[in-house]
Structures are given as structure tokens and as C-alpha cells.
Design a protein around this motif. Structure first.
Motif, PDB file in Angstrom:
ATOM      1  N   UNK A 288       0.800  -1.187  -0.118  1.00 21.15           N
ATOM      2  CA  UNK A 288       0.014  -0.025  -0.064  1.00 21.15           C
ATOM      3  C   UNK A 288       0.909   1.126   0.020  1.00 21.15           C
ATOM      4  N   UNK A 289       0.312   2.078   1.147  1.00 17.39           N
ATOM      5  CA  UNK A 289       1.332   3.406   0.914  1.00 17.39           C
ATOM      6  C   UNK A 289       2.655   3.317   1.053  1.00 17.39           C
ATOM      7  N   UNK A 290       3.210   2.295   1.494  1.00 19.68           N
ATOM      8  CA  UNK A 290       4.830   2.207   1.553  1.00 19.68           C
ATOM      9  C   UNK A 290       5.341   2.068  -0.036  1.00 19.68           C
ATOM     10  N   UNK A 291       4.542   2.024  -0.877  1.00 20.87           N
ATOM     11  CA  UNK A 291       4.927   2.127  -2.351  1.00 20.87           C
ATOM     12  C   UNK A 291       5.407   0.658  -2.894  1.00 20.87           C
ATOM     13  N   UNK A 292       5.459  -0.203  -2.318  1.00 22.74           N
ATOM     14  CA  UNK A 292       5.871  -1.843  -2.756  1.00 22.74           C
ATOM     15  C   UNK A 292       4.478  -2.201  -3.358  1.00 22.74           C
ATOM     16  N   UNK A 293       4.686  -2.798  -4.755  1.00 18.68           N
ATOM     17  CA  UNK A 293       3.574  -3.223  -5.443  1.00 18.68           C
ATOM     18  C   UNK A 293       3.678  -4.736  -5.612  1.00 18.68           C
ATOM     19  N   UNK A 294       2.161  -5.234  -5.377  1.00 19.34           N
ATOM     20  CA  UNK A 294       2.142  -6.783  -5.860  1.00 19.34           C
ATOM     21  C   UNK A 294       2.478  -7.305  -6.939  1.00 19.34           C
ATOM     22  N   UNK A 295       3.219  -8.245  -7.095  1.00 16.76           N
ATOM     23  CA  UNK A 295       3.712  -8.722  -8.498  1.00 16.76           C
ATOM     24  C   UNK A 295       3.710 -10.274  -8.117  1.00 16.76           C
ATOM     25  N   UNK A 296       3.808 -10.898  -9.348  1.00 11.98           N
ATOM     26  CA  UNK A 296       4.027 -12.429  -9.556  1.00 11.98           C
ATOM     27  C   UNK A 296       4.758 -12.788 -10.693  1.00 11.98           C
ATOM     28  N   UNK A 297       5.364 -14.094 -10.711  1.00 10.01           N
ATOM     29  CA  UNK A 297       5.789 -14.796 -11.689  1.00 10.01           C
ATOM     30  C   UNK A 297       5.656 -16.006 -11.678  1.00 10.01           C
ATOM     31  N   UNK A 298       5.475 -16.829 -12.870  1.00 10.23           N
ATOM     32  CA  UNK A 298       5.584 -18.182 -12.942  1.00 10.23           C
ATOM     33  C   UNK A 298       6.301 -18.465 -14.220  1.00 10.23           C
ATOM     34  N   UNK A 299       7.438 -19.471 -13.831  1.00  7.23           N
ATOM     35  CA  UNK A 299       8.480 -19.760 -14.769  1.00  7.23           C
ATOM     36  C   UNK A 299       9.731 -19.110 -14.986  1.00  7.23           C
ATOM     37  N   UNK A 300       9.610 -17.899 -14.847  1.00  6.22           N
ATOM     38  CA  UNK A 300      10.795 -16.872 -14.875  1.00  6.22           C
ATOM     39  C   UNK A 300      11.641 -17.369 -13.678  1.00  6.22           C
ATOM     40  N   UNK A 301      11.177 -17.742 -12.619  1.00  5.86           N
ATOM     41  CA  UNK A 301      11.931 -17.912 -11.504  1.00  5.86           C
ATOM     42  C   UNK A 301      13.026 -19.062 -11.634  1.00  5.86           C
ATOM     43  N   UNK A 302      12.487 -20.085 -12.485  1.00  4.10           N
ATOM     44  CA  UNK A 302      13.504 -21.227 -12.885  1.00  4.10           C
ATOM     45  C   UNK A 302      14.562 -20.741 -13.618  1.00  4.10           C
ATOM     46  N   UNK A 303      14.444 -19.731 -14.598  1.00  2.00           N
ATOM     47  CA  UNK A 303      15.438 -19.005 -15.338  1.00  2.00           C
ATOM     48  C   UNK A 303      16.517 -18.557 -14.435  1.00  2.00           C
ATOM     49  N   UNK A 304      15.778 -17.403 -13.717  1.00  2.00           N
ATOM     50  CA  UNK A 304      16.386 -16.883 -12.748  1.00  2.00           C
ATOM     51  C   UNK A 304      17.502 -17.492 -11.761  1.00  2.00           C
ATOM     52  N   UNK A 305      16.970 -18.180 -11.292  1.00  2.00           N
ATOM     53  CA  UNK A 305      17.790 -18.997 -10.128  1.00  2.00           C
ATOM     54  C   UNK A 305      18.621 -20.005 -10.983  1.00  2.00           C
TER      55      UNK A 305
END
Length: 304
Positions: free
Chosen positions: A119-136
Motif C-alpha cells: 500500500x502506502x509504503x510504495x511496494x507493489x504486488x507482483x507475481x511470476x511463474x516460470x521465470x523464477x526457474x531461469x533466474x535461479x
């Protein structure tokens, strides 16, 4: 059609990995961390019902071998086979393995990664599926530094900050989807038929996009074209440059001095590298398929 279709031996480490996207998917037979056969098709989750997956995987096993199956991507989403809860960032390989969903018949689905909005802290909700395998996978294999900024271009471009080899935070920008929408059904459509290349028009667009007045900058594509100031052959590159320039400029400002590791094919990755370098950053292109194989193999070793 299968590529490199010889399946090799039947060692205990052999398994099938499926990178299951929204519009297509790719199946890999992996042995000893190496791909010995692979196949791509258009059976993405958007054309499937939950009851379709078991039969498709059975057919995969007939072609590639009766092996354990590890699935990443949108098959684990609300529009896929079943909804697999996300692992919360910061997330490393053990966090993914701890949240794997085991299905019937030696089949498992890797979870995605999420960030809860604050919320007011500025952080946004976000999600990923599949990309995490490439990143790690890129991190565990040494393709990128444990602390680094990674970019995964695509319909929904992911920008991930890695810390200690974990996905510490990330941002999704719908840059590719916006360009497709503009090209397919907007007031700009008639001007965007040409190929996008990292030419002078693209670089001009990058600098225009870096002003971050995107709505106005995009209309200038039409205005300049109508007035004859923007050749028809340059309009698509200029428009793409605007979108990438807006996206890239924010990320470089957030992470000054960071080299950006781009996980992509050379064509799309080359556009992002050109945009990053045009705005004074530095970038290195990484093979996204190699990163996926490294990541899914590492997950497999921890899963068993």
C-alpha cells in the motif's frame, strides 16, 4: 518435431521438464544436466482444460520416455492445471522445492514467486511463474553474479534483483503486450507494420521514452507520421523504442551502476541491450534456455 531426438541412456537422473506457457510450451528430456531431446508446440494453457494435462503428459512420455516430470510455468496458475501457491520473495531454490505441488504419476509442478503489495509504503504486488526457474538457474550455474540485476524481456518483461543467489525483489512491466496492443488495434496500428530493429529510429524512441511522458510520446508517432517527419519504415522501431526507453530508464535509475544480465534470445535481447546502452548502462546477454535447464535440473536434484 523433436530436436536431437536420440534419448540416450536411462540413468536415474533422467527426467522430463516442461516449460508450460500461456500460448506454447517446451518439453525437454534432460540427463546429467544436459538436454538430449526437446520439442516445442502450441498447447499453452489458454487452449487447455484441467482435464487435458494428464493425457498430454502421457503422450510426452511415449515420445521421450516414461520418466518423472517436472513442470514450470502457467500450468500451476489459476488458468492452468491447478493453482499452486506462490513462494514468497525473497526466494531461492530450496523455497521453490518446499512449495512444489506433487501430482499423480511422478509429476510435480514448481511454484512461482510473489511479492505482496504494501500500500502506502510504495511496494507493489507482483507475481511470476516460470521465470523464477531461469533466474535461479542463471545464478546457480554461475551465468550471473549472486548479487545482480536481471532482465527477462517478453510479453511481460521481468526485472529481478538477485541477492545472495535468491530472487530478492522483482518488477513486471507489460511492455511487450502494450506494443502488441498498439500494433493490433489502436490509432497507431496503420503505422506499425514494419520490423523493429535497433536502428537510429529505435534509439531516438528510447531517448523519447526516457522522458517518461509515455502517453504523449506515443501519440507523437502518429503525428510525426502524418506530417511526414517519421518515415513509415521507422515508425515501429521508434514506437518500440519509446516503450523500452520508459521501462529501461526507470530500472537504471533504481539500480545505478548495475550491469544488466538479459535472459533472452538474441533478437529481443538485442533490443533491450541497445536500449540499456543508449541510456548509458551496460548489459550482457544470457541464453534463457540454458538458464532454464540449469534451474530445473537444480530443482530436480533437490526434489528427489
Amino acid at each position: 518435431m523433436a530436436e536431437n531426438s536420440g534419448t540416450g541412456g536411462t540413468g536415474e537422473d533422467a527426467f522430463l521438464a516442461i516449460d508450460w506457457g500461456t500460448t506454447n510450451r517446451r518439453v525437454y528430456r534432460i540427463e546429467g544436466g544436459k538436454v538430449v531431446a526437446t520439442e516445442r508446440d502450441d498447447r499453452g494453457v489458454k487452449v487447455l482444460a484441467p482435464t487435458d494435462y494428464a493425457a498430454i503428459i502421457a503422450a510426452d512420455r511415449r515420445r521421450f520416455g516414461d520418466l518423472p516430470v517436472l513442470i514450470a510455468g502457467m500450468a500451476g496458475s489459476t488458468i492452468g492445471w491447478c493453482d499452486v501457491p506462490y513462494a514468497a520473495a525473497p526466494a531461492g531454490l530450496p523455497d521453490l522445492v518446499a512449495n512444489i505441488r506433487r501430482m499423480e504419476g511422478r509429476i510435480a509442478i514448481v511454484p512461482g514467486v510473489s511479492i505482496r503489495g504494501e500500500g502506502a509504503s510504495g511496494a507493489r504486488a507482483d507475481v511470476m511463474r516460470g521465470e523464477e526457474v531461469q533466474l535461479l538457474g542463471a545464478a546457480v550455474s554461475g551465468m550471473v553474479l549472486p548479487d545482480s540485476l536481471l532482465c527477462q524481456p517478453g510479453t511481460h518483461c521481468k526485472w529481478a534483483m538477485m541477492r545472495g543467489g535468491k530472487i530478492a525483489s522483482f518488477t513486471t512491466a507489460i511492455t511487450g503486450e502494450l506494443f502488441a496492443l498498439l500494433r493490433g488495434g489502436s490509432v497507431l496500428s496503420a503505422f506499425l507494420g514494419s520490423e523493429v530493429t535497433p536502428d537510429a529510429a529505435f534509439v531516438r524512441g528510447v531517448h523519447e521514452g526516457a522522458r517518461r511522458d509515455v502517453a504523449a510520446s506515443l501519440f507523437s508517432v502518429r503525428a510525426a507520421s502524418v506530417l511526414g517527419d517519421l518515415p513509415e519504415a521507422d515508425a515501429a522501431s521508434f514506437c518500440s523504442g519509446i516503450l523500452l526507453g520508459s521501462d529501461v530508464s526507470v530500472r537504471l535509475e533504481e539500480s545505478p551502476g548495475e550491469t544488466v544480465f538479459i535472459l533472452s534470445d538474441p533478437a529481443l535481447g538485442g533490443l533491450y541491450r541497445a536500449a540499456i546502452e543508449a541510456l548509458g548502462g551496460s548489459a550482457v546477454l544470457i541464453d534463457s534456455h540454458e538458464a532454464f535447464v540449469a534451474g530445473i535440473t537444480a530443482i530436480r536434484k533437490l526434489w528427489v
